[in-house]
Design an enzyme around this catalytic site. Structure first.
Site, PDB file in Angstrom:
ATOM      1  N   GLU A 174      50.267  32.656  40.068  1.00  0.00           N
ATOM      2  CA  GLU A 174      49.826  34.046  40.299  1.00  0.00           C
ATOM      3  C   GLU A 174      50.965  35.016  40.557  1.00  0.00           C
ATOM      4  O   GLU A 174      50.929  35.804  41.501  1.00  0.00           O
ATOM      5  CB  GLU A 174      48.827  34.083  41.469  1.00  0.00           C
ATOM      6  CG  GLU A 174      47.627  33.177  41.240  1.00  0.00           C
ATOM      7  CD  GLU A 174      46.575  33.250  42.354  1.00  0.00           C
ATOM      8  OE1 GLU A 174      46.864  33.837  43.421  1.00  0.00           O
ATOM      9  OE2 GLU A 174      45.481  32.703  42.157  1.00  0.00           O
ATOM     10  N   ASN A 215      50.725  29.134  36.223  1.00  0.00           N
ATOM     11  CA  ASN A 215      49.264  29.166  36.413  1.00  0.00           C
ATOM     12  C   ASN A 215      48.825  30.539  36.925  1.00  0.00           C
ATOM     13  O   ASN A 215      49.459  31.098  37.835  1.00  0.00           O
ATOM     14  CB  ASN A 215      48.910  28.084  37.451  1.00  0.00           C
ATOM     15  CG  ASN A 215      47.433  27.794  37.574  1.00  0.00           C
ATOM     16  OD1 ASN A 215      46.766  27.509  36.568  1.00  0.00           O
ATOM     17  ND2 ASN A 215      46.908  27.838  38.789  1.00  0.00           N
ATOM     18  N   HIS A 251      38.515  31.604  36.650  1.00  0.00           N
ATOM     19  CA  HIS A 251      37.503  31.951  37.654  1.00  0.00           C
ATOM     20  C   HIS A 251      36.668  33.070  37.058  1.00  0.00           C
ATOM     21  O   HIS A 251      37.133  34.208  36.943  1.00  0.00           O
ATOM     22  CB  HIS A 251      38.173  32.426  38.950  1.00  0.00           C
ATOM     23  CG  HIS A 251      38.884  31.326  39.679  1.00  0.00           C
ATOM     24  ND1 HIS A 251      38.217  30.258  40.245  1.00  0.00           N
ATOM     25  CD2 HIS A 251      40.198  31.110  39.922  1.00  0.00           C
ATOM     26  CE1 HIS A 251      39.093  29.447  40.819  1.00  0.00           C
ATOM     27  NE2 HIS A 251      40.309  29.939  40.626  1.00  0.00           N
ATOM     28  N   GLU A 279      41.047  25.919  36.882  1.00  0.00           N
ATOM     29  CA  GLU A 279      40.245  26.192  38.091  1.00  0.00           C
ATOM     30  C   GLU A 279      38.889  26.783  37.718  1.00  0.00           C
ATOM     31  O   GLU A 279      38.440  27.776  38.306  1.00  0.00           O
ATOM     32  CB  GLU A 279      40.998  27.161  39.013  1.00  0.00           C
ATOM     33  CG  GLU A 279      42.395  26.703  39.385  1.00  0.00           C
ATOM     34  CD  GLU A 279      43.112  27.599  40.389  1.00  0.00           C
ATOM     35  OE1 GLU A 279      42.461  28.451  41.020  1.00  0.00           O
ATOM     36  OE2 GLU A 279      44.336  27.437  40.538  1.00  0.00           O
ATOM     37  N   ASP A 281      35.347  28.042  37.457  1.00  0.00           N
ATOM     38  CA  ASP A 281      34.056  28.204  38.121  1.00  0.00           C
ATOM     39  C   ASP A 281      33.437  29.500  37.609  1.00  0.00           C
ATOM     40  O   ASP A 281      34.119  30.335  37.037  1.00  0.00           O
ATOM     41  CB  ASP A 281      34.144  28.152  39.666  1.00  0.00           C
ATOM     42  CG  ASP A 281      35.096  29.152  40.297  1.00  0.00           C
ATOM     43  OD1 ASP A 281      35.524  30.111  39.623  1.00  0.00           O
ATOM     44  OD2 ASP A 281      35.410  28.984  41.493  1.00  0.00           O
TER      45      ASP A 281
END
Ligand code: XIL
Length: 372
Positions: A174, A215, A251, A279, A281
């Site tokens: 990030e 990432n 996400h 990741e 979701d």
């Protein structure tokens, strides 16, 4: 940790709609034989189905639950072929007091993975969040040289501790804002943009065989942030910096579309890099309506289809097992239901959608994974 609001995204497609074309023909690598002492995964488990496309299917694992909840542990072992520590490899956990490491929780997870024939995604070495309190207090008044030495020691010590046991490391996490500028972190302030290349060099020296990833979130679709990451990794590659791949956190939020994930993964792959969905979701506002759940199912389906369609996509990792244990409600008030298992650890239609997507793709070209 800080609360971040994200412009998440997702498609409204339902299973089967908007299906990607999966190219045929190339042989796929057989998955490594799991150690004989672990219970074989059921043939319809996510991991067994994914292995037929050479894909690793992973989950972020909460190690407290792994130790205390046998149902959770059984799912983590039987359904997934890769694990990511949700928190226990982060700096605040591994070095709570300066100079005193505590690897115990992460070591336990690595052992669990080894016992279950799983690969580990190491997460994460250089980030602005979940830093130890001592570091947040001390770093602002340190010199650049001191901060650089501190960061280097952290990267080298952690990668060395886990040397040979980590498949993919999220080396830098990030580092960008949504507008494509570099995030104003302690690392950028003290070290300038070169800290990113340095982190990759340090990690590579400590474990030359680990695959090293950048990432980030909100880079799944093209736009200023994704373009900035693309430019960064292109430049790093051109300069010979040891970067192997890019992790797309994925996400998502059921209310936003996800326009061009597959093409975007492909343009990074065309640089010679691996990619991974790290990741995944799909959150929504609560209570969940049928329309929202359809959108969630579509989000899981289309993101997995995109990974399956790109040979350089090595792994697809869901962030959390069970809606009761997801990070989403804490960070996005009023939202939740973001994982593939419900509050009672029962598989949701989102789980079935992943199963069906994997089954449909079985036998399509395997992964382009240098470690297999
Ligand atoms: C989250 C964890 O899921 C939470 O348990 C923790 O409190 C905060 O961090 N991007 C990342 C992950 O890279 O490390 C974050 O994990 C979620 C967002």
């Amino acid at each position: 940790m800080s609360i971040r609001l994200r412009a998440g995204l997702i498609t409204s497609a339902v299973i089967g709609a908007g299906a990607v074309i999966l190219s045929q023909g190339a042989a796929f690598a057989a998955p490594p034989t799991p150690p004989s002492h672990h219970t074989p995964a059921p043939a319809d488990s996510l991991r067994a189905l994914a292995s037929q496309s050479g894909l690793r299917i992973g989950a972020a694992v909460n190690t407290d639950l792994l130790a205390t909840n046998s149902e959770y542990r059984a799912i983590a072992a039987s359904q997934f072929s890769s694990v990511t520590p949700e928190n226990v490899m982060k700096w605040e956990v591994v070095e709570p007091t300066q100079g005193t490491y505590d690897w115990s929780a992460a070591d336990d997870l690595v052992s669990f993975a080894q016992q279950n024939g799983q690969l580990v995604r190491g997460h994460t070495l250089v980030w602005h969040s979940q830093l130890p309190a001592w570091l947040n207090a001390a770093a602002p008044s340190m010199s650049s040289d001191q901060v650089r030495a501190l960061l280097k020691k952290h990267v080298v010590d952690e990668v060395t501790h886990f040397k040979g046991k980590i498949w993919q490391w999220d080396v830098v996490n990030e580092a960008f804002n949504d507008d494509g500028t570099l995030r104003d972190t302690i690392w950028l302030q003290k070290l300038g943009p070169g800290y990113i290349a340095d982190a990759f060099r340090w990690a590579h020296e400590a474990d030359p065989r680990a695959l090293l990833f950048y990432n980030d979130y909100n880079i799944e679709f093209t736009g200023p942030k994704s373009n900035a990451v693309y430019q960064l990794v292109k430049d790093l590659t051109a300069q010979g910096v040891p970067i192997d791949g890019v992790g797309f956190q994925t996400h998502l939020d059921s209310q936003y579309p996800l326009p061009d994930l597959q093409n975007n993964l492909q343009r990074f792959a065309a640089l010679g890099l691996k990619v991974a969905e790290t990741e995944v979701d799909v959150r929504t506002t609560l209570p969940v309506t049928p329309v929202e759940q359809n959108a969630q199912i579509g989000g899981f389906t289309s993101t997995l289809q995109a990974c399956l369609a790109v040979r350089a996509c090595l792994s697809y990792t869901v962030w959390g097992i069970g809606d009761a244990y997801s990070w989403v409600p804490d960070v996005f008030p009023g939202e939740g239901a973001a994982t593939i298992y419900d509050e009672n650890l029962q598989p949701k239609p989102e789980y079935t959608a992943l199963q069906q997507t994997l089954a449909l793709a079985a036998g399509t070209p395997g992964r382009n994974d240098p470690r297999r």
